[in-house]
Write an enzyme that holds these catalytic residues in place. Structure first.
Site, mmCIF file in Angstrom:
data_model
loop_
_atom_site.group_PDB
_atom_site.id
_atom_site.type_symbol
_atom_site.label_atom_id
_atom_site.label_comp_id
_atom_site.label_asym_id
_atom_site.label_seq_id
_atom_site.Cartn_x
_atom_site.Cartn_y
_atom_site.Cartn_z
ATOM 1 N N ASP A 8 1.008 -1.256 0.094
ATOM 2 C CA ASP A 8 0.020 -0.089 -0.005
ATOM 3 C C ASP A 8 1.051 1.076 0.084
ATOM 4 O O ASP A 8 2.206 1.157 0.252
ATOM 5 C CB ASP A 8 -0.776 0.000 1.323
ATOM 6 C CG ASP A 8 -1.799 1.229 1.489
ATOM 7 O OD1 ASP A 8 -2.161 1.619 0.701
ATOM 8 O OD2 ASP A 8 -1.631 1.917 2.544
ATOM 9 N N ASP A 10 0.086 5.121 1.203
ATOM 10 C CA ASP A 10 -0.074 6.116 2.405
ATOM 11 C C ASP A 10 0.000 5.306 3.535
ATOM 12 O O ASP A 10 -0.842 4.581 3.866
ATOM 13 C CB ASP A 10 -1.674 6.809 2.006
ATOM 14 C CG ASP A 10 -1.694 7.482 0.775
ATOM 15 O OD1 ASP A 10 -0.932 8.370 0.427
ATOM 16 O OD2 ASP A 10 -2.749 7.285 0.052
ATOM 17 N N GLY A 45 -7.570 4.078 3.347
ATOM 18 C CA GLY A 45 -7.737 3.034 2.398
ATOM 19 C C GLY A 45 -9.149 3.217 1.225
ATOM 20 O O GLY A 45 -9.469 2.489 0.548
ATOM 21 N N ARG A 48 -11.744 8.971 -2.377
ATOM 22 C CA ARG A 48 -12.016 10.281 -1.924
ATOM 23 C C ARG A 48 -13.248 10.693 -1.547
ATOM 24 O O ARG A 48 -13.764 11.092 -0.590
ATOM 25 C CB ARG A 48 -11.201 11.094 -2.998
ATOM 26 C CG ARG A 48 -11.282 12.734 -2.561
ATOM 27 C CD ARG A 48 -10.644 13.417 -3.632
ATOM 28 N NE ARG A 48 -9.306 12.920 -4.375
ATOM 29 C CZ ARG A 48 -8.984 13.060 -5.308
ATOM 30 N NH1 ARG A 48 -9.564 13.990 -6.422
ATOM 31 N NH2 ARG A 48 -7.866 12.272 -6.101
ATOM 32 N N SER A 115 -5.367 5.415 -4.067
ATOM 33 C CA SER A 115 -5.316 7.144 -4.226
ATOM 34 C C SER A 115 -4.995 7.281 -5.826
ATOM 35 O O SER A 115 -4.108 6.676 -6.527
ATOM 36 C CB SER A 115 -3.968 7.133 -3.664
ATOM 37 O OG SER A 115 -3.449 8.688 -4.000
ATOM 38 N N ASN A 117 -3.409 9.858 -6.548
ATOM 39 C CA ASN A 117 -2.424 10.540 -6.696
ATOM 40 C C ASN A 117 -1.049 9.850 -6.614
ATOM 41 O O ASN A 117 0.111 10.162 -6.344
ATOM 42 C CB ASN A 117 -2.258 11.725 -5.399
ATOM 43 C CG ASN A 117 -3.376 12.642 -5.799
ATOM 44 O OD1 ASN A 117 -3.269 13.474 -6.688
ATOM 45 N ND2 ASN A 117 -4.353 12.956 -4.685
ATOM 46 N N ASP A 169 -1.472 -0.551 6.137
ATOM 47 C CA ASP A 169 -1.744 0.238 7.465
ATOM 48 C C ASP A 169 -3.218 0.559 7.843
ATOM 49 O O ASP A 169 -3.436 0.948 8.828
ATOM 50 C CB ASP A 169 -1.099 1.316 7.488
ATOM 51 C CG ASP A 169 -1.583 2.592 6.521
ATOM 52 O OD1 ASP A 169 -2.004 2.271 5.643
ATOM 53 O OD2 ASP A 169 -1.916 3.659 6.901
HETATM 54 C C1 G6P Z 1 -5.676 5.662 0.095
HETATM 55 C C2 G6P Z 1 -5.971 6.629 1.434
HETATM 56 C C3 G6P Z 1 -7.040 7.207 1.682
HETATM 57 C C4 G6P Z 1 -7.431 8.038 0.359
HETATM 58 C C5 G6P Z 1 -7.403 7.370 -0.695
HETATM 59 C C6 G6P Z 1 -7.629 8.341 -2.097
HETATM 60 O O1 G6P Z 1 -6.566 4.590 0.094
HETATM 61 O O2 G6P Z 1 -5.532 5.676 2.170
HETATM 62 O O3 G6P Z 1 -6.849 8.066 2.589
HETATM 63 O O4 G6P Z 1 -8.610 8.662 0.668
HETATM 64 O O5 G6P Z 1 -6.304 6.769 -1.039
HETATM 65 O O6 G6P Z 1 -6.607 9.070 -2.380
HETATM 66 P P1 G6P Z 1 -6.676 10.347 -3.482
HETATM 67 O O7 G6P Z 1 -5.432 10.795 -3.533
HETATM 68 O O8 G6P Z 1 -7.247 9.724 -4.614
HETATM 69 O O9 G6P Z 1 -7.670 11.417 -2.915
HETATM 70 MG MG MG Z 2 -2.632 3.305 3.491
#
Ligand code: G6P
Ligand code: MG
Length: 213
Positions: A8, A10, A45, A48, A115, A117, A169
């Site tokens: 993973d 983040d 996880g 958004r 994510s 990003n 995590d």
């Molecule tokens: C990961 C993080 C989440 C976040 C998700 C979307 O799963 O753990 O906290 O909301 O990614 O991320 P983004 O960068 O697309 O908003």
């Molecule tokens: Mg994570």
């Protein structure tokens, strides 16, 4: 026998989970919703859009679709502003050497993140080249705890799920790993359910542990 390790992003490769939290905290303040680090565990996880829905449910608030879009854009801008200030030294200690050791022993390495990003963060951290496959939120329909993200990583690596181990995590991530038919190593200060073991730091994982799984 384990042949691939799926990380993973983040909270596992770097403390970007903190930046997601700070961005959501700022949105929560705008909306007058009390929001703690403990509430934030539910957002880890999770996509958004689903994260915003959880936040709104915490405040018993409903917004129109166009208002939601505005808050989602604002949250992402806050997050992107944080990650644009990051540098490769923000990768957790020991992670780069661990991935290099795994690679030198023939293990395949993938990223499995919800994510959108993720690619940007990997490149800011300077580690994109260490991954044989990258699955990000841009490539999937369902966020964790759905197993889609990890199943796609296994497919791209050409390694079946039972030969993959996930490093996570988030509770939703450990659930997704198990739903994909994979073992999971948790990274958390508290024991994470559904993991074979929970360690404090990603850099604490020993290759001997992977070989024993
Ligand atoms: C990961 C993080 C989440 C976040 C998700 C979307 O799963 O753990 O906290 O909301 O990614 O991320 P983004 O960068 O697309 O908003
Ligand atoms: Mg994570």
């Amino acid at each position: 026998m384990i042949k691939a390790v799926i990380f993973d992003l983040d909270g596992v490769l770097a403390d970007t989970a903190k930046y997601h939290f700070l961005a959501w905290l700022s949105i929560a303040k705008e909306l007058n919703i009390p929001f703690t680090e403990q509430d934030n565990e539910r957002l880890k996880g999770v996509s958004r859009t689903e994260s915003l829905n959880i936040l709104l449910s915490l405040g018993n608030l409903t917004l129109s679709e166009s208002e939601k879009e505005q808050y989602l854009a604002r949250k992402n801008k806050l997050f992107v502003d944080f990650i644009n200030l990051m540098s490769p030294n923000e990768i957790f200690p020991g992670v780069v050497s661990f991935i290099k050791e795994l690679r030198s022993e023939g293990y395949k390495i993938a990223l499995g993140s919800v994510s959108k990003n993720a690619e940007t963060v990997l490149s800011v951290l300077g580690v994109a080249d260490l991954f044989d496959a990258v699955v990000s939120g841009k490539m999937i329909k369902n966020s964790k705890p759905d197993p889609e993200v990890f199943l796609l990583a296994s497919e791209l690596l050409h390694i079946p799920p039972h030969e993959c181990v996930v490093v996570e995590d988030a509770a939703a991530g450990a659930e997704a790993a198990v739903a994909a038919g994979m073992k999971c190593i948790g990274i958390s200060p508290h024991p994470l359910e559904k993991t074979v073991v929970t360690l404090q730091n990603t850099g604490d994982i020993d290759i001997a542990l992977i070989k024993k799984l």
